[in-house]
Scaffold this active site. Structure first.
Site, PDB file in Angstrom:
ATOM      1  N   HIS A 107      -2.334   4.945 -10.429  1.00 47.23           N
ATOM      2  CA  HIS A 107      -0.920   5.288 -10.471  1.00 47.23           C
ATOM      3  C   HIS A 107      -0.678   6.734 -10.063  1.00 47.23           C
ATOM      4  CE1 HIS A 107       0.617   1.838 -13.222  1.00 47.23           C
ATOM      5  NE2 HIS A 107       0.894   1.616 -11.951  1.00 47.23           N
ATOM      6  N   GLU A 155      -2.239  -8.804   8.000  1.00 52.48           N
ATOM      7  CA  GLU A 155      -3.114  -8.143   7.037  1.00 52.48           C
ATOM      8  C   GLU A 155      -4.503  -8.764   7.032  1.00 52.48           C
ATOM      9  OE1 GLU A 155      -0.491  -7.226   3.254  1.00 52.48           O
ATOM     10  OE2 GLU A 155       0.056  -9.157   4.134  1.00 52.48           O
ATOM     11  N   ASP A 206      -4.404  -3.360   4.029  1.00 53.13           N
ATOM     12  CA  ASP A 206      -5.230  -4.546   3.810  1.00 53.13           C
ATOM     13  C   ASP A 206      -6.015  -4.920   5.058  1.00 53.13           C
ATOM     14  OD1 ASP A 206      -5.036  -5.325   1.139  1.00 53.13           O
ATOM     15  OD2 ASP A 206      -3.060  -6.183   1.431  1.00 53.13           O
ATOM     16  N   CYS A 230       3.529  -1.107   9.045  1.00 54.08           N
ATOM     17  CA  CYS A 230       4.105  -0.655   7.778  1.00 54.08           C
ATOM     18  C   CYS A 230       3.058  -0.140   6.805  1.00 54.08           C
ATOM     19  CB  CYS A 230       4.907  -1.788   7.127  1.00 54.08           C
ATOM     20  SG  CYS A 230       3.941  -3.264   6.754  1.00 54.08           S
TER      21      CYS A 230
END
Length: 943
Positions: free
Chosen positions: A570, A806, A830, A877
């Protein structure tokens, strides 16, 4: 997970003995293209080491590690022998599941089989099946693990009647998303059933989402009211949970003072009073066939009734003399086994089994590195200090460059007594500390409103309200612990359990638990958290919790460095959202820095430098000055199009994790939203959000965009993003499991509602829907059919439907997808990890998971060429779109749109405006000709 089709199965096989049957199995594997002829020798060697019979008429012959060179591809072939074969250990076998495995895949197949095939009439059933599809279905059935653990216990409730306790237990199951409100209504209408011994049962099938058993006990037990069980399960799934109730009723232990562990032990089948022990499993692959057989053989030597349970799991205790049951525990290295025994040789049996497990159950094992051994090692070998002007490699967590004095955040030393004799006062202190911590977090949430930190800190508030954490601390206080010691013991227990999870991202969330725990502990100790200087600084810490990042004063902090952590923690996610340069996983050496030491943080290259020399310092200052000037010019021109010097325009859009951030993206010059991660809506609700809720959220984004396009990714959960109300079977490799579009297609009702909400919210505004994790055209067609069906009822003026690239197969098959999709959006995060087989959050390897690797660039080129051949557009992206070195390459490859974090939009647009297309194409061509990502970056840096 074991998956079979009828084509993998041969029925009606015949053999004179086990050797001939094994030869047939090897031949079937070879003919299927899985092995070479040499694999039979490995299978025979494996049988000489130990029989591969599981019991119940099943054997799983496979090779040895040394024979893996004869495996061409991982695969399974199943042979049914209706007449049966006597195996070399005397067992009667009806089915061979022959496995060719290039690593340890056979262990998961084995664990799966032991869970789904352990039924008394199985040998007869297997011998009589005449349809290959039926046998495939029998072998592939996924078992559902009932929920019956510490979370489902409600002990010491202030209630005086069975009906009250039944509602309390049902409410707990509802909070755990095992039941819906219909179940609650049925429980409220019925009277619990008297089971005897003061126990009662409340049960229903309506609204039972997941098999579960809760137990509520009264604060003051009486002979007529010891507790109420609440059972939620359909009739065919209730048997195991009813057995757990029987275990309690059959026990003879006193019920009035049992703690949570004692209740769980009784419900799992551990007889009381019994001799018990807990022992950590050290075997590297876990409790697979060979060590399990060793354990079972040892258990059978003793005149005792021995049971074994996995403490980290939800399952019951199983007989230690049943091989299939022991293997079915699925225990892995580092997990804890609880042994219990009754009978004449109970103490001797437990001692022998404990010793055998410690010694490795016939295998060579190494001890785990405990916190104590790590601390001892650290005392013996303190980390060497950083060398001046020498770059240190770390994990790039957030792009950018910083040079400022270091501030090393050393948490205060918290000293407190371990014990206390005033339990009531300790509970009051704990309650006050929790209340203070909640108030502190709410203040941080208000300060972070609209940002990435707010939802994460909201999760921290929920952690403070976790009843199990609180109850665990209260129980420790009742046992004589101080509030501080009790609380930290509860936090560490929960954090260690989180760290044992196979899913790396979920395991990293243990840092969140400790972050919350430290806040409460500091309140209890009256300690103030470290205060950073009033001047600019680089924050250095062992690790950072989300609340640490949320407290940062962005006018002073210039960058972040941590000794531990990964790119998916995080703190790293928040650093990227805040636009702070950050590197993580830099090692313990960074903690030797003295406050005030000048420190360079390069978040793009993933390195740091302490006390840079004059030449390096001048280079850094030139880069910073250039970057500052570029940022200023970029901000002034942020609403201008990203057009190269020779007239080629590239769209630059924003990646958003929340519709509330859309106005900020527009203000920063975004040409639209290139990726809306819609799962934020689903994660914010205890149940799947309804149509009205979703429409309301999406309309906010469309309104703020004022006619700009919105690219919405359909629900992308599973893997590292589970939903509490969408329980999934445990997966050893969730990144290769049920996630993305394959998960959504398993619940088309949820996908259809989301599509309807998007179309309804869009109206006459441009909407782009894309499906995540698509591997081929079949998955796209299945998802597109849902869109077409909804669109017939909810027409929109401007709709395009595309896929995220991906999975490498999606790029390799782009030519077959391009005629059917409207666009491609390449998720380089990914795509890179799947192409290079490097987990992008791996503490050691993630720095090598570089999207500028030529293999990844070639997949991007293939996608662009296929798209442009059919008049489709391509976006990127992933984080590569924000990389200043990568932008020219992506433009040169022909990418039409780049989608980046909002803060990077002005800079990326400015970067494109400084390019000419011909030069970009030459750079892309040069990058494709090189062999490694390092060579690509060196070439780009050299110009």
């Amino acid at each position: 997970m074991l998956t079979l089709t009828a084509n993998d199965i041969r029925l009606g096989a015949r053999a004179t003995d086990w050797k001939e049957a094994l030869a047939q199995a090897a031949r079937d594997l070879e003919q299927a293209g899985y092995t070479t002829p040499d694999y039979l020798d490995g299978m025979m060697t494996r049988e000489r080491q130990s029989s591969t019979v599981l019991g119940h008429g099943i054997a799983i012959p496979h090779g040895t590690p040394e024979s893996r060179g004869a495996v061409v591809a991982t695969g399974v072939r199943v042979l049914q022998f209706p007449d049966g074969i006597t195996w070399h250990d005397g067992a009667r076998v009806h089915v061979l599941v022959a496995i060719a495995a290039q690593s340890d895949e056979h262990l998961d197949i084995l664990r799966h089989l032991t869970r789904v095939l352990d039924t008394p009439d199985l040998p007869d059933t297997l011998s009589r099946i005449t349809d290959a599809g039926d046998l495939a279905a029998r072998l592939s059935r996924t078992p559902v693990t009932p929920k019956c653990d510490r979370e489902t216990l409600c002990l010491g409730v202030a209630a005086t009647s069975p009906a009250e306790l039944a509602l309390v237990a049902a409410a707990r199951l509802h909070r755990l998303h095992c039941i819906d409100t219909g179940f609650l209504a049925r429980i409220a209408e019925q009277n619990p059933i008297d089971l005897g011994r003061g126990f009662w049962l409340s049960h229903h099938t309506e609204g039972a989402r997941h098999p579960a058993l809760a137990l509520a006990t009264p604060a003051t037990p009486t002979p007529g009211l010891q507790g109420v069980f609440c059972l939620a399960a359909p009739r065919d799934a209730a048997d195991e949970l009813l057995e757990r109730i029987d275990h309690i009723l059959a026990g003879n232990a006193p019920m009035d003072r049992l703690d949570a562990e004692a209740w769980l032990a009784g419900m799992s089948g551990e007889a009381g009073p019994a001799v018990t022990a807990t022992v950590t499993l050290l075997n590297h692959p876990g409790l697979h066939a060979r060590p399990a057989k060793h354990l079972v053989q040892e258990a059978r030597r003793h005149n005792a009734h021995i049971r074994i349970r996995l403490l980290e799991g939800d399952g019951p205790a199983v007989s230690a003399t049943s091989l299939t049951r022991v293997i079915g525990l699925g225990a892995r290295r580092g997990q804890t086994l609880r042994l219990s025994a009754t009978g004449e040789d109970a103490e001797q049996a437990i001692a022998a089994l404990t010793r055998a497990i410690h010694e490795g159950l016939g295998e060579a094992v190494a001890p785990l590195a405990t916190a104590e051994t790590r601390a001892t090692h650290a005392d013996l070998e303190p980390p060497a200090p950083l060398v001046d002007d020498q770059p240190i490699k770390a994990v790039a967590a957030s792009p950018g460059l910083a040079l400022a004095p270091a501030f090393v955040m050393r948490p205060p030393t918290l000293t407190y007594p371990d014990t206390a004799n005033d339990g009531a006062e300790q509970i009051r202190r704990l309650q006050q500390a929790l209340k203070d911590a909640a108030g502190q977090l709410q203040t941080l949430i208000r300060q972070a409103e609209g940002g990435e930190a707010a939802p994460i800190l909201s999760v921290h508030v929920e952690m403070l309200r976790d009843e199990d954490l609180y109850q665990a601390a209260v129980e420790a206080i009742h046992e004589g612990a101080s509030a501080e010691a009790a609380w930290w013991r509860a936090i560490e227990t929960a954090a260690r359990a989180q760290e044992t999870l196979a899913d790396r991202v979920l395991a990293e969330r243990a840092a969140d638990l400790r972050d919350v725990g430290r806040r409460v502990l500091a309140n209890l100790c009256g300690a103030a958290l470290p205060t950073p200087p009033d001047t600019p600084y680089v924050l250095v810490a062992e690790d950072l919790g989300p609340s640490d990042v949320a407290r940062l004063d962005l006018t002073r902090v210039r960058g972040l460095v941590t000794a531990r952590g990964g790119a998916t923690a995080h703190s790293a996610i928040l650093a990227r959202a805040l636009g702070l340069p950050a590197v993580v996983g830099a090692g313990e050496r960074v903690l030797t820095l003295a406050d005030g030491t000048d420190l360079v943080v390069d978040g793009e290259r993933g390195c740091l430098v302490a006390n840079p020399g004059r030449e390096r310092r001048e280079r850094i200052h030139r880069r910073l000055e250039h970057l500052s000037a570029l940022q200023a010019r970029a901000h002034e021109c942020r609403h201008q199009p990203a057009t190269t010097t020779d007239g080629h325009t590239v769209e630059v859009c924003a990646n958003l994790g929340n519709t509330a951030h859309t106005p900020d993206a527009v203000a920063r010059g975004a040409d639209g939203v290139g990726l809306l991660r819609t799962e934020f809506i689903f994660m914010a609700h205890p149940e799947a959000p309804d149509l009205e809720t979703q429409v309301h959220e999406y309309r906010q984004a469309f309104a703020a965009l004022d006619g700009r396009p919105l690219v919405a990714r359909t629900l992308d959960v599973g893997g590292d993003k589970p939903l509490d109300y969408w329980p999934l079977p445990r997966e050893d490799n969730p990144f290769l499991g049920m996630r993305g579009i394959r998960l959504s297609l398993s619940r088309p009702d949820i996908l259809e509602t989301q599509v309807q909400a998007l179309l309804t919210a869009a109206g006459d505004r441009p909407l782009r829907i894309m499906f995540p994790m698509v591997k081929d055209v079949a998955e796209f067609r299945a998802a597109r059919a849902i869109v077409d069906r909804v669109q017939a009822d909810v027409p929109v003026a401007d709709l395009q439907v595309g896929v995220m690239v991906e999975v490498p197969s999606c790029a390799l098959l782009a030519q077959s997808l391009a005629p059917e999709v409207d666009f491609f959006s390449i998720g380089t995060n990914d795509l890179t990890q799947y192409t290079l087989a490097i987990d992008r959050g791996h503490g050691t390897l993630s720095a090598e998971a570089d999207g500028l690797h030529p293999a990844v660039l070639r997949l991007i080129r293939m996608t662009v060429e296929a798209a442009h051949d059919h008049g489709r557009w391509v976006g990127v992206c992933g984080e590569l779109a924000s990389d200043p070195q990568a932008v020219p390459v992506l433009v040169g490859l022909g990418v039409d749109e780049l989608s980046v974090t909002s803060r990077r939009v002005p800079l990326v647009k400015a970067c494109i405006r400084n390019l000419d297309l011909a030069t970009a194409r030459r750079q892309a061509h040069r990058a494709l000709s090189l062999a490694t990502a390092a060579e690509v970056r060196d070439a780009l840096e050299a110009g």
